[in-house]
Scaffold this active site. Structure first.
Site, PDB file in Angstrom:
ATOM      1  N   HIS A  75       0.852  -1.067  -0.007  1.00 35.87           N
ATOM      2  CA  HIS A  75       0.071  -0.045   0.028  1.00 35.87           C
ATOM      3  C   HIS A  75       0.888   1.396   0.009  1.00 35.87           C
ATOM      4  O   HIS A  75       1.945   1.217   0.438  1.00 35.87           O
ATOM      5  CB  HIS A  75      -0.963   0.023   1.170  1.00 35.87           C
ATOM      6  CG  HIS A  75      -0.164  -0.078   2.458  1.00 35.87           C
ATOM      7  ND1 HIS A  75       0.302  -1.388   3.057  1.00 35.87           N
ATOM      8  CD2 HIS A  75       0.131   0.868   3.260  1.00 35.87           C
ATOM      9  CE1 HIS A  75       0.763  -1.131   4.158  1.00 35.87           C
ATOM     10  NE2 HIS A  75       0.614   0.198   4.471  1.00 35.87           N
ATOM     11  N   CYS A 120       1.588   3.298  11.998  1.00 31.12           N
ATOM     12  CA  CYS A 120       2.450   2.737  10.850  1.00 31.12           C
ATOM     13  C   CYS A 120       2.756   4.045  10.032  1.00 31.12           C
ATOM     14  O   CYS A 120       1.896   4.879  10.046  1.00 31.12           O
ATOM     15  CB  CYS A 120       2.097   1.428   9.967  1.00 31.12           C
ATOM     16  SG  CYS A 120       0.578   1.990   9.078  1.00 31.12           S
TER      17      CYS A 120
END
Length: 664
Positions: A66, A184
């Site tokens: 991603h 993250c």
């Protein structure tokens, strides 16, 4: 809201290559072909850069590459079920379910919540089993939309009884309470997957659990009452924890966000062991994230690299403040005494005062005072570098040993190389001492008395008795080489330093060039000041070039990029190379080569024309202190124009190629 996933974004049971990057390329091209991204290279570079930071494979044969990118025009899911599966770094082997999440750089919260929900759905075995059994791409679309809540399920699952998790019976010990924080870099996938992984593990182990995902799409925030009642804390993070002070005094374990997905039970067990250990780790009130977690995660190479960058980042303010003050002092002294070799600041200050100047001109007195003040700041460069390298390895117990050992390095003539070695020795010794299992009465004395004493004797003794001589020889040889440079050799050095400054824009290579330049600045030699000027001018070029490129060809850039370009004018003029980072992150394959070429040209011109700067920072704002200011501006302008034109050409060619691909 347009569909996030469509049949043409799905690939089933095809051989997509042996490498994860082959799969990412395939999925990136699918996103571009679907008209959801404007540029393949930009999107692929962002996805690859994210993948290289942390493996996106997770247990269960799943991978979720991603990224965010300026090239993405609308949030998109692309899915592959390759045959055979491809290794994405998960411990249990290859992945056969791969979802690629492509998000716009400025994606809205509603879309990001849906993308995050997909990541969380992949933690459910019923969903992944259905995906593996799907026969057609349309069937996968239906499953994905059901998981995202965009379509009602044909057969709703039976409700789980509310009392499925029983409360402890009377007389039984209270259930352990765990709280966690996850985050993250992109805040889309791993943040929420780690949160769910820890949640499912805690429930299976019979513990009460609350989690605060600090991601892009938000999430419930832990209340202070929930934190206060918790027995232990789990930090599964890739970024500093927001509001860390709320957890002060709590036993905790901290590791990467990916470990929260791969080993949630292990992390919970480790946190509870810390709680049971009276000498276990506790969150320190008022401490920063870096102070508590210095070098506790990653390989030793990674730890040492982070420690070096920590040392450099803390050193730069001393160098900047001390160096600029010193340079102003030089300038004021030169007003009265052009031959600075005759200036003795100590003698001037001893024979005069601000209220009784005697025969000493005011400009000379002020210059001598600033010369002295700046000298103290610049003279602290090596001890501070060593202190905070040690701090990066061992937290606060490493600061004193590092500073003292760094001072010894200065005494024996080891220079900045000695400071680096001293900091590493002090930090490693302090870190190893922190690993000793000691009685509580002795453990409390370690960080204040024992560790500073032992680490200082170890690092300072080695530097004084063994390493000082060899390091002093290397340092003096380097200084002699710099002082002997003329003509072609100076231009070559300018090219090399310029390319280094343009390579990673504030990263380790850029910082290495800057450290090289500042190392000899305290000596005041012409050669060291010329190197400093070349580095400053080269570091100004990348952000100025991005600003110029957005001004010359605004249609090539998105609205956020044009705004970043406006800000880059000031950042570049101030010698803040990081002003080009937003462009390099979105388009590294074109920005970095363009920056390196332009910065190298600027560095070569500066060195070849003898531009010299006694100030180590400030960019164009310290030009009054510079020797040959006209060529300072010429070098900066030439490098900026070369870099900007090269980037415009590369970006124009890429845009043309993308248009042809979409048209086809």
């Amino acid at each position: 809201m347009s569909a996030l996933i469509t049949a043409n974004l799905i690939t089933l049971d095809e051989n997509l290559g042996d490498s994860r990057f082959d799969v990412i390329k395939h999925l990136t091209q699918a996103v571009v072909n679907a008209g959801r991204a404007t540029d393949f290279e930009t999107l692929y570079a962002a996805a690859r850069a994210r993948e290289e930071k942390t493996d996106t494979g997770i247990p269960g044969g799943i991978a979720i590459p991603h990224c965010r990118s300026e090239a993405v025009t609308e949030p998109t899911l692309a899915m592959a079920r390759p045959a055979p599966g491809v290794d994405f770094g998960a411990k249990d082997g290859a992945a056969d379910l791969i979802f690629f999440i492509a998000a716009p750089a400025d994606g809205d919260e509603a879309h990001l919540k849906i993308l995050s929900k997909m990541a969380r759905s992949l933690m459910k075995k019923s969903f992944t089993t259905a995906l593996r059994e799907a026969k057609t791409r349309d069937e996968v679309v239906v499953l994905a939309e059901e998981a995202l809540g965009l379509r009602e399920k044909a057969e709703p699952a039976a409700a789980v009884p509310a009392a499925s998790v029983s409360a402890p019976a009377a007389g039984e010990p209270a259930r352990k309470k765990i709280v966690a924080v996850t985050n993250c870099p992109t805040g889309i996938a791993h943040t929420y997957m780690a949160a769910d992984g820890l949640k499912y593990a805690a429930e299976e182990m019979g513990y009460d659990f609350k989690v605060e995902p600090q991601g892009s799409s938000g999430g419930e925030k832990l209340t202070q009452a929930e934190i206060d009642e918790a027995d232990a804390v789990v930090f599964a993070v890739a970024l500093p924890v927001r509001g860390r002070e709320r957890f002060a005094g709590k036993p905790y374990v901290e590791s990467s966000v990916k470990r929260g997905i791969d080993e949630p039970k292990v992390m919970i067990e480790e946190a509870l062991r810390e709680a049971e250990n009276p000498s276990g780790k506790r969150v320190v009130a008022g401490a920063t994230d870096a102070e508590e977690t210095a070098s506790t995660d990653g390989s030793w190479g990674s730890r040492i690299y982070k420690a070096l960058m920590t040392g450099v980042s803390y050193m730069i303010p001393f160098v900047a403040a001390g160096g600029i003050i010193l340079a102003i002092g030089f300038m004021l002294e030169a007003i009265t005494m052009p031959n600075l070799g005759d200036v003795d600041p100590a003698a001037i200050l001893e024979g005069a005062s601000l209220t009784n100047l005697g025969d000493t001109p005011l400009s000379l007195y002020l210059g001598a005072a600033l010369h002295t003040i700046g000298g103290f700041g610049l003279g602290a460069m090596v001890p501070i570098l060593a202190a905070f390298i040690a701090y990066g390895l061992a937290s606060r117990p490493g600061i004193a040993p590092g500073f003292i050992a760094g001072s010894v390095a200065v005494l024996v003539g080891g220079g900045f190389l000695g400071g680096i070695v001293a900091g590493l020795l002090a930090g490693l010794c302090a870190y190893w001492l922190s690993l000793l299992k000691l009685p509580r009465w002795l453990a409390s004395m370690m960080p204040v008395v024992v560790t500073p004493l032992v680490a200082t004797l170890f690092a300072g003794g080695l530097m004084f008795f063994l390493l000082g001589g060899p390091l002093a020889w290397v340092t003096s040889s380097l200084e002699n080489w710099l002082n002997g440079m003329t003509g072609t050799s100076a231009i070559v050095l300018g090219l090399i330093l310029g390319a280094m400054m343009g390579f990673d824009l504030g990263g380790p290579v850029n910082k290495a060039a800057y450290l090289f330049a500042t190392a000899g600045l305290a000596s005041g030699t012409q050669a060291s000041q010329e190197v400093m000027a070349a580095v400053i001018i080269s570091g100004m070029v990348p952000p100025l070039a991005m600003a110029l490129a957005t001004a010359l060809r605004p249609k090539l850039f998105t609205a956020p990029e044009r705004e970043n370009g406006k800000a880059a004018w000031l950042l570049g003029a101030s010698f803040i190379s990081e002003g080009a980072i937003p462009f390099a992150t979105a388009d590294p394959l074109r920005v970095i080569p363009s920056s390196m070429v332009g910065a190298a040209v600027a560095g070569a011109i500066a060195m070849g024309s003898g531009v010299a700067s006694p100030a180590p920072h400030g960019g164009v704002w310290v030009i009054a202190l510079v020797d040959n200011p006209v060529m300072f501006l010429v070098a900066a302008l030439a490098g900026t124009v070369v870099s900007a034109l090269m980037y415009i050409v590369l970006k124009s060619l890429s845009s043309k190629k993308t248009e042809e691909t979409v048209a086809a």
